[in-house]
Motif scaffolding. Structure first.
Motif, mmCIF file in Angstrom:
data_model
loop_
_atom_site.group_PDB
_atom_site.id
_atom_site.type_symbol
_atom_site.label_atom_id
_atom_site.label_comp_id
_atom_site.label_asym_id
_atom_site.label_seq_id
_atom_site.Cartn_x
_atom_site.Cartn_y
_atom_site.Cartn_z
ATOM 1 N N SER A 6 0.874 -1.169 0.000
ATOM 2 C CA SER A 6 0.000 0.000 0.000
ATOM 3 C C SER A 6 0.907 1.214 0.000
ATOM 4 O O SER A 6 1.798 1.319 0.844
ATOM 5 C CB SER A 6 -0.877 -0.018 1.255
ATOM 6 O OG SER A 6 -1.570 1.195 1.388
ATOM 7 N N VAL A 7 0.692 2.108 -0.934
ATOM 8 C CA VAL A 7 1.478 3.335 -0.999
ATOM 9 C C VAL A 7 0.507 4.502 -1.113
ATOM 10 O O VAL A 7 -0.472 4.435 -1.854
ATOM 11 C CB VAL A 7 2.496 3.301 -2.164
ATOM 12 C CG1 VAL A 7 1.838 3.149 -3.515
ATOM 13 C CG2 VAL A 7 3.406 4.523 -2.127
ATOM 14 N N ALA A 8 0.754 5.529 -0.330
ATOM 15 C CA ALA A 8 -0.155 6.681 -0.321
ATOM 16 C C ALA A 8 0.608 7.939 0.059
ATOM 17 O O ALA A 8 1.547 7.897 0.854
ATOM 18 C CB ALA A 8 -1.292 6.445 0.671
ATOM 19 N N PRO A 9 0.173 9.067 -0.492
ATOM 20 C CA PRO A 9 0.794 10.339 -0.106
ATOM 21 C C PRO A 9 0.328 10.737 1.284
ATOM 22 O O PRO A 9 -0.801 10.451 1.674
ATOM 23 C CB PRO A 9 0.276 11.311 -1.163
ATOM 24 C CG PRO A 9 -1.031 10.736 -1.597
ATOM 25 C CD PRO A 9 -0.870 9.247 -1.487
ATOM 26 N N LEU A 10 1.200 11.361 2.025
ATOM 27 C CA LEU A 10 0.846 11.898 3.334
ATOM 28 C C LEU A 10 0.774 13.414 3.240
ATOM 29 O O LEU A 10 1.510 14.031 2.486
ATOM 30 C CB LEU A 10 1.871 11.494 4.391
ATOM 31 C CG LEU A 10 1.971 10.004 4.680
ATOM 32 C CD1 LEU A 10 3.080 9.750 5.691
ATOM 33 C CD2 LEU A 10 0.660 9.457 5.186
ATOM 34 N N GLY A 11 -0.126 13.995 4.023
ATOM 35 C CA GLY A 11 -0.243 15.445 4.046
ATOM 36 C C GLY A 11 -1.070 16.022 2.919
ATOM 37 O O GLY A 11 -1.042 17.217 2.683
ATOM 38 N N GLU A 12 -1.803 15.172 2.224
ATOM 39 C CA GLU A 12 -2.652 15.641 1.122
ATOM 40 C C GLU A 12 -4.072 15.818 1.630
ATOM 41 O O GLU A 12 -4.697 14.870 2.080
ATOM 42 C CB GLU A 12 -2.639 14.644 -0.036
ATOM 43 C CG GLU A 12 -1.285 14.503 -0.706
ATOM 44 C CD GLU A 12 -0.805 15.801 -1.324
ATOM 45 O OE1 GLU A 12 -1.501 16.344 -2.183
ATOM 46 O OE2 GLU A 12 0.263 16.271 -0.912
ATOM 47 N N SER A 13 -4.579 17.026 1.561
ATOM 48 C CA SER A 13 -5.913 17.294 2.084
ATOM 49 C C SER A 13 -7.021 16.978 1.079
ATOM 50 O O SER A 13 -8.181 16.882 1.451
ATOM 51 C CB SER A 13 -6.009 18.763 2.517
ATOM 52 O OG SER A 13 -5.772 19.599 1.397
ATOM 53 N N ALA A 63 6.081 11.817 -6.408
ATOM 54 C CA ALA A 63 6.048 12.985 -7.288
ATOM 55 C C ALA A 63 4.837 13.873 -6.989
ATOM 56 O O ALA A 63 4.811 15.042 -7.360
ATOM 57 C CB ALA A 63 6.019 12.540 -8.749
ATOM 58 N N GLU A 64 3.846 13.316 -6.289
ATOM 59 C CA GLU A 64 2.621 14.042 -5.969
ATOM 60 C C GLU A 64 2.629 14.663 -4.576
ATOM 61 O O GLU A 64 1.785 15.501 -4.280
ATOM 62 C CB GLU A 64 1.416 13.103 -6.066
ATOM 63 C CG GLU A 64 1.240 12.426 -7.396
ATOM 64 C CD GLU A 64 0.798 13.395 -8.471
ATOM 65 O OE1 GLU A 64 -0.043 14.256 -8.180
ATOM 66 O OE2 GLU A 64 1.318 13.287 -9.595
ATOM 67 N N ALA A 65 3.538 14.200 -3.714
ATOM 68 C CA ALA A 65 3.503 14.644 -2.316
ATOM 69 C C ALA A 65 4.912 14.630 -1.727
ATOM 70 O O ALA A 65 5.738 13.812 -2.122
ATOM 71 C CB ALA A 65 2.601 13.723 -1.501
ATOM 72 N N PRO A 66 5.164 15.486 -0.768
ATOM 73 C CA PRO A 66 6.496 15.536 -0.163
ATOM 74 C C PRO A 66 6.793 14.372 0.783
ATOM 75 O O PRO A 66 7.940 14.141 1.141
ATOM 76 C CB PRO A 66 6.475 16.852 0.609
ATOM 77 C CG PRO A 66 5.037 17.076 0.932
ATOM 78 C CD PRO A 66 4.273 16.504 -0.236
#
Length: 96
Positions: A6-13, A63-66
C-alpha cells in the motif's frame, strides 16, 4: 514471490485516490500478475522485478507529495508461480 503493498501520499488534504491510481497503473502496466483491493495491491513475480515495480509505484506517488507511506508484506517462496490465485483456490477448497 507475492508482495502486498500500500502506498499513499501523506499530508494531502484533497484525498489520495488520484495518486494511488497512478501507482496502481504502474503495477498494471508492468505485465506482472496483480490485483488491487480496498487495502492493498498484490503483485507476483521474481524478487527484482516485483521490487522494481514497487519502487516505480512509490516514485509516482512521491512525485505528488512531499511525504509517502509505504506498507509492504512479502511471501517469498522460490520456485512457485501462480500463487496469487493458487493460494485462494486452496483456501476455497476448505470452505466448501
Amino acid at each position: 514471490m507475492i508482495v502486498a503493498f500500500s502506498v499513499a501520499p501523506l499530508g494531502e488534504s484533497d484525498g489520495v485516490a488520484e495518486a494511488v491510481a497512478k501507482a496502481v497503473q504502474v503495477v498494471r502496466d508492468s505485465g506482472l500478475p496483480n490485483e488491487t483491493n480496498a487495502m492493498f495491491t498484490l503483485v507476483e513475480g521474481e524478487w527484482d522485478e516485483v521490487m522494481a515495480v514497487v519502487k516505480r509505484a512509490t516514485e509516482v506517488v512521491q512525485a505528488e507529495a512531499p511525504r509517502v507511506s509505504l506498507v509492504l508484506k512479502a511471501d517469498i517462496r522460490p520456485g512457485h508461480t501462480g500463487e496469487l490465485a493458487g493460494k485462494v483456490d486452496r483456501l476455497e477448497q476448505h470452505l466448501r
